[in-house]
Design a protein around this motif. Structure first.
Motif, PDB file in Angstrom:
ATOM      1  N   SER A 317      -1.886  17.379  -2.685  1.00 16.13           N
ATOM      2  CA  SER A 317      -1.519  15.718  -2.442  1.00 16.13           C
ATOM      3  C   SER A 317      -2.592  15.103  -3.154  1.00 16.13           C
ATOM      4  O   SER A 317      -3.942  15.717  -3.581  1.00 16.13           O
ATOM      5  CB  SER A 317      -1.665  15.516  -1.008  1.00 16.13           C
ATOM      6  OG  SER A 317      -2.971  15.538  -0.588  1.00 16.13           O
ATOM      7  N   THR A 319      -4.215  12.718  -2.138  1.00 17.35           N
ATOM      8  CA  THR A 319      -5.388  12.282  -1.615  1.00 17.35           C
ATOM      9  C   THR A 319      -6.334  13.591  -1.512  1.00 17.35           C
ATOM     10  O   THR A 319      -7.667  13.504  -1.664  1.00 17.35           O
ATOM     11  CB  THR A 319      -4.954  12.135  -0.121  1.00 17.35           C
ATOM     12  OG1 THR A 319      -4.166  10.898  -0.152  1.00 17.35           O
ATOM     13  CG2 THR A 319      -6.192  11.820   0.926  1.00 17.35           C
ATOM     14  N   ASP A 363       2.529  12.856  -3.528  1.00 16.44           N
ATOM     15  CA  ASP A 363       2.296  11.713  -2.519  1.00 16.44           C
ATOM     16  C   ASP A 363       1.090  10.919  -3.303  1.00 16.44           C
ATOM     17  O   ASP A 363       0.088  10.765  -2.842  1.00 16.44           O
ATOM     18  CB  ASP A 363       1.588  12.227  -1.312  1.00 16.44           C
ATOM     19  CG  ASP A 363       2.827  12.614  -0.430  1.00 16.44           C
ATOM     20  OD1 ASP A 363       4.297  12.526  -0.721  1.00 16.44           O
ATOM     21  OD2 ASP A 363       2.675  13.370   0.704  1.00 16.44           O
ATOM     22  N   ASN A 376       6.319   6.701   1.670  1.00 19.55           N
ATOM     23  CA  ASN A 376       6.182   7.526   3.019  1.00 19.55           C
ATOM     24  C   ASN A 376       5.806   6.745   4.179  1.00 19.55           C
ATOM     25  O   ASN A 376       5.706   5.402   3.888  1.00 19.55           O
ATOM     26  CB  ASN A 376       4.761   8.558   2.480  1.00 19.55           C
ATOM     27  CG  ASN A 376       5.174   9.644   1.815  1.00 19.55           C
ATOM     28  OD1 ASN A 376       6.009  10.312   1.858  1.00 19.55           O
ATOM     29  ND2 ASN A 376       4.440   9.767   0.697  1.00 19.55           N
ATOM     30  N   ASP A 377       5.697   7.503   5.274  1.00 16.02           N
ATOM     31  CA  ASP A 377       5.458   6.904   6.566  1.00 16.02           C
ATOM     32  C   ASP A 377       4.421   5.982   6.492  1.00 16.02           C
ATOM     33  O   ASP A 377       4.220   5.148   7.413  1.00 16.02           O
ATOM     34  CB  ASP A 377       5.727   7.503   7.719  1.00 16.02           C
ATOM     35  CG  ASP A 377       7.254   8.134   8.043  1.00 16.02           C
ATOM     36  OD1 ASP A 377       8.109   7.524   7.105  1.00 16.02           O
ATOM     37  OD2 ASP A 377       7.584   9.100   8.570  1.00 16.02           O
ATOM     38  N   ASP A 378       3.405   6.637   5.988  1.00 23.22           N
ATOM     39  CA  ASP A 378       2.205   6.082   5.785  1.00 23.22           C
ATOM     40  C   ASP A 378       2.000   4.358   5.133  1.00 23.22           C
ATOM     41  O   ASP A 378       1.094   3.892   5.122  1.00 23.22           O
ATOM     42  CB  ASP A 378       0.968   6.816   5.310  1.00 23.22           C
ATOM     43  CG  ASP A 378       0.967   7.251   3.682  1.00 23.22           C
ATOM     44  OD1 ASP A 378       2.136   6.536   3.207  1.00 23.22           O
ATOM     45  OD2 ASP A 378       0.475   8.159   3.244  1.00 23.22           O
ATOM     46  N   GLN A 379       3.156   4.297   4.492  1.00 20.56           N
ATOM     47  CA  GLN A 379       3.317   2.906   3.894  1.00 20.56           C
ATOM     48  C   GLN A 379       2.575   2.836   2.427  1.00 20.56           C
ATOM     49  O   GLN A 379       2.417   1.694   1.949  1.00 20.56           O
ATOM     50  CB  GLN A 379       3.195   1.742   4.832  1.00 20.56           C
ATOM     51  CG  GLN A 379       4.230   1.668   5.856  1.00 20.56           C
ATOM     52  CD  GLN A 379       5.469   1.669   5.339  1.00 20.56           C
ATOM     53  OE1 GLN A 379       5.898   0.905   4.636  1.00 20.56           O
ATOM     54  NE2 GLN A 379       6.542   2.245   6.064  1.00 20.56           N
ATOM     55  N   LYS A 380       1.503   3.816   2.446  1.00 17.87           N
ATOM     56  CA  LYS A 380       0.607   3.526   1.324  1.00 17.87           C
ATOM     57  C   LYS A 380       0.922   4.541   0.282  1.00 17.87           C
ATOM     58  O   LYS A 380       0.341   4.246  -0.939  1.00 17.87           O
ATOM     59  CB  LYS A 380      -0.806   4.161   1.746  1.00 17.87           C
ATOM     60  CG  LYS A 380      -1.371   3.138   2.686  1.00 17.87           C
ATOM     61  CD  LYS A 380      -2.970   3.397   3.179  1.00 17.87           C
ATOM     62  CE  LYS A 380      -3.293   4.651   3.122  1.00 17.87           C
ATOM     63  NZ  LYS A 380      -4.734   5.046   3.934  1.00 17.87           N
ATOM     64  N   THR A 381       1.646   5.821   0.551  1.00 14.26           N
ATOM     65  CA  THR A 381       1.674   6.686  -0.669  1.00 14.26           C
ATOM     66  C   THR A 381       3.427   6.822  -0.881  1.00 14.26           C
ATOM     67  O   THR A 381       4.301   6.423   0.140  1.00 14.26           O
ATOM     68  CB  THR A 381       1.485   7.925  -0.474  1.00 14.26           C
ATOM     69  OG1 THR A 381       1.683   8.405   0.823  1.00 14.26           O
ATOM     70  CG2 THR A 381      -0.165   7.983  -0.349  1.00 14.26           C
TER      71      THR A 381
END
Length: 471
Positions: A317, A319, A363, A376-381
């Motif tokens: 990923s 990250t 991601d 993505n659900d994290d709204q950042k990626t």
RNA sequence: UCCCUUGUAGCUCAGUCGGCAGAGCAACGGACUGUUAAUCCGUGUGUCGGUGGUUCGAGCCCACCCGGGGGAGCCA
């Protein structure tokens, strides 16, 4: 002298299993002279190449030939010939078979005083100035055959997997593809542009609006994926960027599969199967060419590719990749931090030093990627992926597309894009929307990766780069 | 687009301190040889990227322009 219309490709003679069936038989070959060596033993040796294979066919031309003095002894590098004779096992070292000529017809002479190619090695830079003659050299013949094999593999692979080949437009009136600077296509008189309110009046242009050369067939590909299920495009793309590097062209060939009901993991798996299929086919079917690249262009390339076939691709990923880079202790010219785009030095470290092979990064931060990639659900990626390979860097870029209308609209607004420009693209989300994903692979970068050729200008027949459109 | 580098014979390149333009390879002529980028002997080759400047004199120094290569950014 009568010469039949039946001739065989030298590639057949280079393949021992096929060559044996021609042994002792009268055959005919046609090609170009690579070199001539005269012997006072009463004959000359000719090396003939017809493009069908890397290796040449050695011709033994006896001085009993009627035109030996007049033609054979004047044959120079680059001349074209038609030769009849009998295939024999060769007593000399360096080749298994050779042809004892019974008739040699000179089709076209090449004046040695002015023919630019020598038996000696030329620099690739010089050969670029002779793009019309360079396919006659070992390296460019090999590159051409490998490029052909990769193209063939592409169609075989996607057809086998049930993808439909779609022809997306070359000329596009939507400048919204966002993948780079575009070439303008116009029939307006450039010395007398129609001006309206201080701007060029494109309503008078051929299409009634501004038109460009495509930078990607992706958006149109999505249209067809959302009807045919699985599609791929394979065509030229154009980027008007002023980039002068060993991995960028103004005109290049891109393969873009797009599949409905595919999510990012499906997309990554597809990319891996596709890359491996191409590598396997090249290693199997371009043996002589690959041996040449392994020996002369990039030592170890064959073993490296074989290793790629044997191992599953690494996944990382964005990250995690940033963590790896930060923990590496490496000094980078550009500092690494979460949110920043990875620089080529970072990508190089990951694929060449850390993984030592292909790696799929996924991601990425939403802020550095295109509006159509699924959040993505994290709204950042976003569900983006890049496949990086040693030497070349990014060979594939792709993503799962945003299929939720409201989310896509939000992303477009944030990117400053106008809804009305994308009405048909948005309709895909309005009517029977499905998750879907795809990627783009640059054919030339794939050729570079497989052959080890360093400069992208040497893996396409006629390279177009800023300031260069000769030939 | 930015940074670095480079431009001399058909090709690859050398050219010192500013003082007659050089080598290897290719080509051509010959010798030799079941040869393999064959080998040996001999021969020819120049808008020194372009324009202007400095100088008694410029391939060499200066300015501008053009081309090639590498790196960066953009990406495939």
């Amino acid at each position: 002298m009568t010469i039949s219309n039946e001739w065989i490709p030298i590639a057949q003679i280079r393949t021992a299993s096929i060559a044996t069936k021609w042994l002792g038989k009268a055959i005919e070959v046609r090609g170009w002279v690579r070199t001539r060596r005269d012997s006072k033993g009463g004959f000359s040796f000719l090396e003939i190449n017809d493009g069908s294979s890397f290796g040449n066919l050695q011709i033994v031309a006896p001085n009993a030939l009627a035109n030996y003095e007049s033609d054979v002894l004047n044959l120079s590098v680059g001349s074209s010939v038609t030769i009849k004779g009998v295939l024999k096992e060769s007593p000399g070292e360096g080749q298994s078979f050779e042809m004892e000529a019974s008739a040699i017809q000179v089709t076209g002479q090449a004046d040695p005083q002015t023919y630019p190619l020598q038996k000696k090695r030329h620099t690739f830079e010089k050969l670029r100035e002779w793009a019309h003659l360079r396919p006659r050299t070992n390296t460019f013949g090999a590159v051409t055959r490998v490029r052909n094999r990769l193209s063939y593999s592409t169609h075989q692979f996607f057809q086998d997997e049930g993808f439909f080949y779609i022809h997306t437009p070359i000329i596009t009136a939507s400048d919204c593809e966002g993948a780079g600077q575009m070439f303008r296509v116009t029939t307006l008189p450039l010395d007398k542009l129609p001006i309206k309110e201080g701007k060029v009046d494109s309503s008078q242009d051929f299409f009634g609006k501004p038109a460009f050369l495509t930078v990607s067939g992706q958006l149109e590909g999505e249209v067809y994926a959302c009807a045919m299920g699985k599609i791929y495009t394979f065509g030229p793309t154009f980027r008007a960027e002023n980039s002068n590097t060993t991995r960028h062209l103004s005109e290049f060939w891109m393969i873009e599969p797009e599949a409905a009901f595919y999510e990012l993991p499906d997309n990554m798996a597809l990319a891996e199967r596709y890359l491996k299929r191409m590598i396997r086919d090249c290693l199997q079917d371009c043996v002589e060419d690959m041996e040449f690249f392994d020996k002369m262009i990039q030592p170890g390339v064959v073993a490296t590719l074989q290793l790629v076939l044997d191992k599953p691709f690494e996944h990382l990923s964005y990250t995690k990749a940033v963590e790896v880079l930060l923990a590496s202790g490496q000094k980078f010219e550009y500092p690494v931090h979460w949110g920043a785009d990875l620089q080529s030095e970072h990508e190089r470290f990951l694929t060449e030093t850390y993984i030592k092979g292909p790696v799929i990064l996924y991601d990425y931060p939403a802020a550095i990627k295109s509006f159509y990639m699924r959040i993505n659900d994290d709204q950042k990626t976003v569900r983006a992926m890049d496949v990086l390979v040693p030497g070349v860097g990014e060979i594939i870029g792709g993503s799962q597309r945003e299929e939720r209308l409201d989310v896509l609209l939000e992303r477009m607004t944030a990117s400053g894009l106008k809804e009305e420009d994308y009405w048909w693209y948005l309709d895909l989300r309005r009517f029977g929307s499905v998750p879907h994903a795809g990627f783009g692979l640059g054919l030339e970068r794939m050729v570079q990766y497989v052959t080890g050729m360093v400069n992208i200008r040497d893996v396409i027949p006629f390279p177009r780069t800023p300031g260069n459109a000769e030939f």
